[in-house]
Write a protein that holds these residues in place. Structure first.
Motif, PDB file in Angstrom:
ATOM      1  N   SER A   2       0.930  -1.475   0.118  1.00 17.53           N
ATOM      2  CA  SER A   2      -0.025   0.315  -0.310  1.00 17.53           C
ATOM      3  C   SER A   2       1.119   1.226  -0.246  1.00 17.53           C
ATOM      4  O   SER A   2       2.003   0.888   0.709  1.00 17.53           O
ATOM      5  CB  SER A   2      -1.070   0.053   1.013  1.00 17.53           C
ATOM      6  N   GLU A  15      -1.489  -6.867  -0.370  1.00 17.40           N
ATOM      7  CA  GLU A  15      -2.594  -5.966  -0.771  1.00 17.40           C
ATOM      8  C   GLU A  15      -3.846  -6.302  -0.760  1.00 17.40           C
ATOM      9  O   GLU A  15      -4.600  -5.724   0.076  1.00 17.40           O
ATOM     10  CB  GLU A  15      -2.243  -5.477  -2.234  1.00 17.40           C
ATOM     11  N   GLN A  16      -4.367  -7.500  -0.382  1.00 18.97           N
ATOM     12  CA  GLN A  16      -5.608  -7.999  -0.524  1.00 18.97           C
ATOM     13  C   GLN A  16      -6.522  -8.695   1.027  1.00 18.97           C
ATOM     14  O   GLN A  16      -6.896  -7.838   1.560  1.00 18.97           O
ATOM     15  CB  GLN A  16      -5.579  -9.587  -1.192  1.00 18.97           C
ATOM     16  N   THR A  19      -6.922  -4.424   1.378  1.00 17.45           N
ATOM     17  CA  THR A  19      -7.892  -4.049   0.922  1.00 17.45           C
ATOM     18  C   THR A  19      -9.816  -4.989   1.967  1.00 17.45           C
ATOM     19  O   THR A  19     -10.371  -4.749   2.069  1.00 17.45           O
ATOM     20  CB  THR A  19      -8.602  -5.084  -0.239  1.00 17.45           C
ATOM     21  N   GLU A  23     -12.259  -2.651   3.336  1.00 12.11           N
ATOM     22  CA  GLU A  23     -13.902  -3.004   2.770  1.00 12.11           C
ATOM     23  C   GLU A  23     -14.695  -3.388   3.666  1.00 12.11           C
ATOM     24  O   GLU A  23     -15.968  -3.188   4.344  1.00 12.11           O
ATOM     25  CB  GLU A  23     -14.053  -3.624   1.354  1.00 12.11           C
TER      26      GLU A  23
END
Length: 270
Positions: A2, A15-16, A19, A23
């Protein structure tokens, strides 16, 4: 990585995970604590819980939820786990803002303690003003579904404000307050997250979560590390217990007792 990741972080999380956390309000990072470290911390956590139990006159065994009775800074043996730089760096990358350690506590739920942990969110219980609070649930043993792993309400951190309930509501209606304060949460999907020893789940303090009882033959053992924003202000509300006599309402947390993640360093571990 990030673009908000701390440049001093000892590693970069996928990165997942970032996220998912932003989210949906939570994520699980597998194997964040190496196996040899897990064994080390597992013994220390169990010994500390048993010591606190003896001091409280609880004796051995039993099925009650056991926890370390003193704040983390009073247990030298657990201090390095609370200050674990890898867990702290992950929390800071997920939050996307500079963070500091707020607290740490070991929890043990004994075999066949079938009492569930009620649905709740952590912000109401947190006497801080901060743009972000993150809790890390460090599994010190395997926690499959039957042992009482965490259950989350995805996206519940996006519910309408105010995000805090009154402490009086928590104390008078502990088992139902969350769904009474935010009725729509009753209909949110629920995600059960089993974990292996060394896995760490991270969730925002505004996310609803719970756990079922321990229906297994083994102890459920975890260590919870709480992080808050580096600029957090101590702001107890009516009904909050005073955690630290040195804290002054309306002032920022001191760095010495509540270290910034950027200052955490590796220590010798097995």
């Amino acid at each position: 990585m990030s673009d908000m990741t701390s440049p001093t972080a000892p590693f970069a999380i996928d990165e997942q995970h970032i996220t998912n956390f932003r989210e949906h309000g939570f994520t699980r990072i597998p194997g964040l604590i190496p196996a040899e470290e897990v064994a080390h911390w597992r013994k220390i956590a169990l010994d500390t819980i048993e010591e606190d139990g003896r001091r409280a006159g609880m004796g051995g065994g039993g099925t009650a939820l056991r926890t370390t009775s003193d704040p983390w800074w009073k247990h030298d043996s657990l201090r390095d786990l609370v200050r674990h730089p890898r867990v702290g760096a992950a929390a800071e990358q997920l939050a996307g803002t500079p963070m500091r350690v707020w607290s740490g506590q070991a929890y043990a739920k004994h075999p066949h303690d079938e009492v569930p942990t009620i649905w709740h969110e952590d912000l109401t219980l947190t006497p801080l003003d901060s743009p972000m609070n993150v809790n890390a649930w460090v599994a010190l043993v395997d926690v499959p579904v039957e042992r009482g792993c965490l259950i989350f309400l995805p996206d519940s951190h996006k519910r309408p404000e105010p995000h805090r309930a009154e402490m009086s509501a928590v104390k008078s209606h502990a088992t139902t307050y969350m769904f009474e304060e935010w009725p729509d949460l009753e209909w949110y999907p629920r995600v059960t997250v089993p974990v292996r020893a060394g896995d760490v789940t991270f969730h925002q303090s505004t996310v609803g979560h719970a756990s079922n009882g321990n229906h297994s033959d083994g102890v459920r053992l975890a260590f919870i590390i709480s992080y808050t924003g580096a600029s957090a202000i101590y702001r107890p509300r009516p009904g909050h217990a005073r955690m630290d006599e040195e804290l002054v309402p309306g002032e920022q947390l001191p760095d010495g007792r509540y270290p910034r993640v950027s200052g955490l360093t590796e220590t010798h571990r097995p």
